[in-house]
Motif scaffolding. Structure first.
Motif, PDB file in Angstrom:
ATOM      1  N   ASP A  28       0.817  -1.206   0.000  1.00 51.78           N
ATOM      2  CA  ASP A  28       0.000   0.000   0.000  1.00 51.78           C
ATOM      3  C   ASP A  28       0.854   1.260   0.000  1.00 51.78           C
ATOM      4  OD1 ASP A  28      -2.270  -1.628   0.257  1.00 51.78           O
ATOM      5  OD2 ASP A  28      -2.045  -1.657   2.442  1.00 51.78           O
ATOM      6  N   ILE A  29       0.229   2.366  -0.384  1.00 46.00           N
ATOM      7  CA  ILE A  29       0.853   3.670  -0.251  1.00 46.00           C
ATOM      8  C   ILE A  29       0.599   4.144   1.174  1.00 46.00           C
ATOM      9  CG2 ILE A  29       0.858   6.058  -1.036  1.00 46.00           C
ATOM     10  CD1 ILE A  29      -0.014   5.089  -3.782  1.00 46.00           C
ATOM     11  N   THR A  31       1.335   7.019   4.551  1.00 46.96           N
ATOM     12  CA  THR A  31       1.684   8.407   4.840  1.00 46.96           C
ATOM     13  C   THR A  31       3.093   8.382   5.435  1.00 46.96           C
ATOM     14  OG1 THR A  31       0.850   8.371   7.110  1.00 46.96           O
ATOM     15  CG2 THR A  31      -0.724   9.007   5.361  1.00 46.96           C
ATOM     16  N   ARG A  51       6.341   3.477  -0.650  1.00 46.46           N
ATOM     17  CA  ARG A  51       5.611   4.515  -1.384  1.00 46.46           C
ATOM     18  C   ARG A  51       4.820   5.322  -0.370  1.00 46.46           C
ATOM     19  NH1 ARG A  51       2.192   1.583  -5.669  1.00 46.46           N
ATOM     20  NH2 ARG A  51       1.585   3.709  -6.174  1.00 46.46           N
ATOM     21  N   VAL A  52       4.930   6.662  -0.456  1.00 45.68           N
ATOM     22  CA  VAL A  52       4.220   7.530   0.478  1.00 45.68           C
ATOM     23  C   VAL A  52       3.341   8.520  -0.278  1.00 45.68           C
ATOM     24  CG1 VAL A  52       5.905   7.298   2.353  1.00 45.68           C
ATOM     25  CG2 VAL A  52       6.193   9.091   0.652  1.00 45.68           C
ATOM     26  N   SER A  53       2.279   8.945   0.398  1.00 49.52           N
ATOM     27  CA  SER A  53       1.280   9.787  -0.258  1.00 49.52           C
ATOM     28  C   SER A  53       1.404  11.266   0.067  1.00 49.52           C
ATOM     29  CB  SER A  53      -0.118   9.321   0.147  1.00 49.52           C
ATOM     30  OG  SER A  53      -0.280   9.464   1.547  1.00 49.52           O
ATOM     31  N   ASP A  54       2.191  11.625   1.072  1.00 52.28           N
ATOM     32  CA  ASP A  54       2.195  13.021   1.508  1.00 52.28           C
ATOM     33  C   ASP A  54       3.591  13.632   1.595  1.00 52.28           C
ATOM     34  OD1 ASP A  54       2.943  11.444   3.658  1.00 52.28           O
ATOM     35  OD2 ASP A  54       1.837  12.617   5.122  1.00 52.28           O
ATOM     36  N   TYR A  55       4.513  13.150   0.812  1.00 49.22           N
ATOM     37  CA  TYR A  55       5.871  13.705   0.805  1.00 49.22           C
ATOM     38  C   TYR A  55       5.844  15.029   0.046  1.00 49.22           C
ATOM     39  CZ  TYR A  55      10.877  14.115   0.068  1.00 49.22           C
ATOM     40  OH  TYR A  55      12.168  14.562   0.048  1.00 49.22           O
ATOM     41  N   TYR A  58       3.058  15.650  -2.653  1.00 52.37           N
ATOM     42  CA  TYR A  58       2.898  14.782  -3.813  1.00 52.37           C
ATOM     43  C   TYR A  58       2.110  13.541  -3.441  1.00 52.37           C
ATOM     44  CZ  TYR A  58       6.007  17.615  -6.575  1.00 52.37           C
ATOM     45  OH  TYR A  58       6.547  18.654  -7.272  1.00 52.37           O
ATOM     46  N   VAL A  59       1.380  13.006  -4.393  1.00 53.23           N
ATOM     47  CA  VAL A  59       0.491  11.878  -4.135  1.00 53.23           C
ATOM     48  C   VAL A  59       1.241  10.555  -4.024  1.00 53.23           C
ATOM     49  CG1 VAL A  59      -1.435  10.544  -5.070  1.00 53.23           C
ATOM     50  CG2 VAL A  59      -1.446  13.025  -5.241  1.00 53.23           C
ATOM     51  N   ASP A  60       2.280  10.367  -4.787  1.00 52.60           N
ATOM     52  CA  ASP A  60       2.969   9.079  -4.810  1.00 52.60           C
ATOM     53  C   ASP A  60       4.466   9.302  -4.971  1.00 52.60           C
ATOM     54  OD1 ASP A  60       3.693   6.435  -5.013  1.00 52.60           O
ATOM     55  OD2 ASP A  60       2.603   6.047  -6.860  1.00 52.60           O
ATOM     56  N   ARG A  61       5.211   9.187  -3.874  1.00 50.84           N
ATOM     57  CA  ARG A  61       6.663   9.324  -3.907  1.00 50.84           C
ATOM     58  C   ARG A  61       7.284   8.050  -3.360  1.00 50.84           C
ATOM     59  NH1 ARG A  61       8.722  13.447  -6.712  1.00 50.84           N
ATOM     60  NH2 ARG A  61      10.399  13.777  -5.265  1.00 50.84           N
TER      61      ARG A  61
END
Length: 180
Positions: A28-29, A31, A51-55, A58-61
């Protein structure tokens, strides 16, 4: 029908390909906060990805767990670190290594008599990390300060001004040093 047979060389090539495939800690992505709490950077996760959603908004980093020998610690670092973002300056703010853009253009206005502080945090930072700050405000009649620079005092930033900082670990702890 029996499965096809493969040679030892082909099997070794397959194992090498598997070893070179990036390993993600979770499907999963996440936070950044969930990553840091649930999957803290450590020796067992060294070389793994998340994979992170709030870097930095950005939605996907993608972040990778790396080891920093000079401080003898592990940290999650961005695979692609260089990016910028305009941020509306509406109050004091803190730029966090894993959550804030590398380059920040501050927008908006700063009225007469108002002081705003932009603080550089070292929390979850890594040696060599860079932050660039530009005062792209339409009006700067007040005072804009950069804090957390390791100097013990704030540094003023003028209208249109630009400053660049890097995290240094030569003193045995992380500290922001002004480059420009």
């Amino acid at each position: 029908m029996p499965p096809p047979s493969i040679s030892r060389a082909e099997f070794a090539q397959m194992q090498e390909a598997i070893a070179q495939t990036p390993r993600f800690i979770a499907p999963d992505i996440l936070t950044v906060d969930t990553l840091l709490v649930t999957y803290p950077a450590n020796q067992a996760r060294r070389g793994m990805y998340a994979r992170v959603s709030d870097y930095g908004g950005y939605v996907d980093r993608v972040l990778r767990c790396d080891y920093f020998a000079d401080l003898d610690y592990h940290q999650w670092v961005p695979v692609l670190a260089e990016y910028g973002r305009a941020i509306q300056l509406t109050g004091d703010m803190t730029l966090l290594p894993l959550k804030s853009p590398t380059s920040v253009v501050l927008t908006g206005t700063l009225p007469l008599g108002v002081t705003r502080n932009v603080t550089l945090s070292t929390a979850n930072g890594r040696p060599g990390e860079v932050k660039e700050i530009k005062a792209g405000l339409t009006s700067l009649l007040g005072t804009l300060n950069i804090a957390g620079t390791g100097l013990g005092s704030t540094i003023s930033l003028a209208l249109g001004g630009y400053q660049k900082y890097a995290l240094d670990s030569s003193g045995g702890a992380l500290a922001w040093l002004r480059l420009l």
